[in-house]
Design an enzyme around this catalytic site. Structure first.
Site, short mmCIF file in Angstrom:
data_model
loop_
_atom_site.label_atom_id
_atom_site.label_comp_id
_atom_site.label_asym_id
_atom_site.label_seq_id
_atom_site.Cartn_x
_atom_site.Cartn_y
_atom_site.Cartn_z
N ARG A 187 0.94 -1.25 0.30
CA ARG A 187 0.12 0.37 -0.06
C ARG A 187 0.62 0.97 0.10
NH1 ARG A 187 -4.82 -2.77 3.29
NH2 ARG A 187 -4.27 -4.65 2.97
N ASP A 256 -3.44 3.96 3.80
CA ASP A 256 -3.20 2.23 4.32
C ASP A 256 -4.66 1.21 2.52
OD1 ASP A 256 -4.95 3.81 5.84
OD2 ASP A 256 -5.38 2.03 6.61
P1 AMP Z 1 -9.28 -1.09 8.11
O1 AMP Z 1 -10.08 -0.01 7.80
O2 AMP Z 1 -10.14 -2.32 7.77
O3 AMP Z 1 -8.81 -0.80 5.97
O4 AMP Z 1 -8.57 -1.19 8.73
C1 AMP Z 1 -7.78 -0.43 9.68
C2 AMP Z 1 -6.75 -0.86 10.07
O5 AMP Z 1 -7.77 -1.75 11.19
C3 AMP Z 1 -6.11 -2.36 9.33
O6 AMP Z 1 -4.51 -2.20 9.92
C4 AMP Z 1 -6.34 -3.84 9.72
O7 AMP Z 1 -6.02 -4.63 10.29
C5 AMP Z 1 -7.41 -2.96 11.47
N1 AMP Z 1 -8.40 -3.57 11.93
C6 AMP Z 1 -9.54 -3.84 11.09
N2 AMP Z 1 -10.83 -4.37 11.45
C7 AMP Z 1 -9.41 -4.96 12.90
C8 AMP Z 1 -10.33 -6.59 13.68
N3 AMP Z 1 -11.19 -7.01 14.18
N4 AMP Z 1 -8.56 -6.43 14.02
C9 AMP Z 1 -7.91 -6.29 14.69
N5 AMP Z 1 -8.04 -5.14 13.60
C10 AMP Z 1 -8.19 -5.16 12.86
MG MG Z 2 -7.14 -1.32 4.93
#
Ligand code: AMP
Ligand code: MG
Length: 499
Positions: A187, A256
């Site tokens: 990313r 990201d």
């Molecule tokens: P996202 O909004 O899905 O792009 O996620 C943003 C960050 O939060 C990334 O580092 C994900 O890996 C982390 N993340 C999202 N959901 C979870 C979860 N349920 N447990 C652990 N990390 C999470």
């Molecule tokens: Mg993400």
């Protein structure tokens, strides 16, 4: 535990990312789940990847797709990255709920990541549980595969496995694991992670890896790093233009969530617009409309400036020189985006060769659509049905406008312009149909499919929706309910990321 089955490996892994230095990731296996149940396998994609769908459906295969068994040749890891989330710097994100099993080389010779998403906690999980709920997993499957069928670069979905475990969100929800396939999961935020740590050695290694993997032509350029930046910019310009041209709103364009390979990635609260309006926002977490439909090109530009900033130490030894060179290159982005977008929009109107006034004609239509709550998908698809000198069937489109005369006035100017074109109406029509789908994953249909699956364990609506969306440019007259916009009581106003 390694796969000891006495036959050919399930995946022919050939892993390059795992050979980078240890500070690029954390090595760990996925966390097993209670009761894996295969919900969906993408057989066509499996075959493209050189996998045997039959074997993936067997208990051994399902255990791998659930994260209960590490297949032979995998080198499981969680990738490190950082990012700007809604404009705020977060120095450490990383795969908090995903594990890269490894890479396979597909039938076209393209290296593809095999990643489990929702596969348990990692050192990057922060306060999260590392899991994914079934609803958002089905959502990612539906929308990513719909994007692929629309011809838009995207990560893909190989499988959905229900875990048999409940996860705690606002309520208890069934858990699931998605197997995601990507050209890579690198990313903009991966570069930012190392730039923020002033780790130039890692930046250079990452750049070399990305060039070799995604931009091999940049290696031959006079300045490979600038060629890399130019390459990423070019792919993003085209990608965002393709989003705009089908009314796709990503919803969380954090750095990201921007792939340097140029694929759409991280489907969260994304949505396809029903009525056209540039300020449209569906995401429940985007309270200020930062990632509204009409802002997407500017946000992409902003994210690319972040990438350029991270690459500065590799661009030139003198910071002033690096900044000047990077800024000059970045300044070309709006122009690059516009040229992809304008060309696409004009083709959606049936205009091939560019003429004076075309951009204004297109803008006039969009302005009238916005004022009149016209459905984006149906308006453009409808234009392909009425293209030509006769206005006899104009009702197909004009009825989509609150005030149909707003369309009639525009249609006069449109037909005048078409008359000065070089192609026959039939040629225009074919081209228009190839760019303006009849079917997109409409929010209310996506919700309907997810609700049936989560509340009633009924996957029939999910399967049906996938089938319709696999041929979005075909008329499919028996599937009109999927082409129709929502009735007032069916309108979905908000979408959720569900993390
Ligand atoms: P996202 O909004 O899905 O792009 O996620 C943003 C960050 O939060 C990334 O580092 C994900 O890996 C982390 N993340 C999202 N959901 C979870 C979860 N349920 N447990 C652990 N990390 C999470
Ligand atoms: Mg993400």
């Amino acid at each position: 535990m390694p796969d000891t089955a006495d036959r050919a490996p399930l995946f022919l892994f050939d892993n390059e990312y795992a050979q980078l230095p240890e500070r690029f990731f954390a090595r760990l296996p996925p966390t097993p789940v209670s009761e894996p149940r295969l919900i969906r396998l993408n057989e066509g994609l499996a075959r493209d990847l050189g996998l045997d769908p039959q074997r993936l459906r067997m208990p051994e295969g399902v255990e791998v797709l659930a994260g209960n068994r590490v297949p032979e040749g995998a080198e499981p890891l969680a990738m490190a990255y950082a990012g700007y989330q809604f404009g705020n710097w977060v120095p450490q994100l990383g795969d908090g709920r995903a594990i890269l099993l490894g890479e396979v080389v597909d039938g076209n010779g393209v290296r593809r990541d095999v990643q489990l998403k929702g596969s348990g906690p990692t050192p990057f999980s922060r306060s999260g549980d590392g899991r994914a709920a079934l609803g958002p997993v089905l959502r990612e499957y539906i929308i990513s595969e719909a994007m692929w069928a629309l011809g838009i670069p995207t990560t893909r979905s190989l499988a959905v496995v229900a875990t048999g475990d409940e996860i705690r969100r606002e309520t208890n929800l069934p858990g699931a694991v998605l197997t995601r396939i990507a050209q890579s999961h690198i990313r903009v935020g991966t570069f930012q992670f190392f730039a923020a740590r002033r780790d130039e050695e890692a930046l250079q290694l990452l750049a070399n890896h990305v060039i070799a993997r995604h931009y091999p032509e940049a290696a031959e350029a006079e300045h490979p790093i600038l060629a890399l930046l130019a390459g990423v910019m070019e792919r993003q310009a085209e990608l965002i233009a393709r989003w705009q041209l089908v009314g796709f709103i990503h919803g969380v364009m954090n750095t990201d969530n921007m792939s340097v390979a140029g694929e759409t990635i991280d489907y969260g609260p994304c949505a396809f617009m029903d009525n056209y309006h540039p300020e449209t926002v569906y995401s429940s977490i985007d309270r200020w409309g930062r990632y509204a439909y009409g802002n997407q090109p500017a946000i992409a530009h902003w994210n690319l400036a972040g990438l350029a900033n991270a690459l500065l130490p590799l661009i030139a030894t003198k910071p002033e020189t690096a900044v000047a060179v990077a800024q000059e290159l970045l300044g070309t982005f709006p122009q690059r985006f516009e040229s992809f977008y304008r060309a696409g929009l004009e083709r959606k109107l049936g205009l091939s060769e560019r003429q004076e006034g075309d951009a204004a004609l297109a803008e006039a239509l969009l302005a009238r659509m916005a004022e009149n709550q016209a459905d984006f998908t149906l308006t453009f698809r409808g234009l392909s049905e009425i293209v030509g000198p006769s206005a006899a069937n104009d009702e197909i489109v004009r009825r989509l406008f609150e005030d149909p005369s707003a369309f009639d006035e525009w249609a006069v100017a449109w037909r005048n312009r078409l008359e000065r074109g070089e192609r026959s109406p039939a040629e225009c029509r074919d081209d228009m149909r190839s760019l303006s789908p009849a079917f997109v994953p409409r929010n209310h249909r996506v919700e309907e499919a997810i609700d049936a699956a989560v509340a009633r364990d009924d996957f029939e609506p999910f399967e049906q929706l996938l089938e319709v969306l696999a041929s979005p440019f075909d008329d499919q007259p028996s599937q009109q309910r999927y082409a129709a916009p929502p009735r007032p009581e069916e309108v979905v106003r908000q979408t959720f990321c569900g993390t």
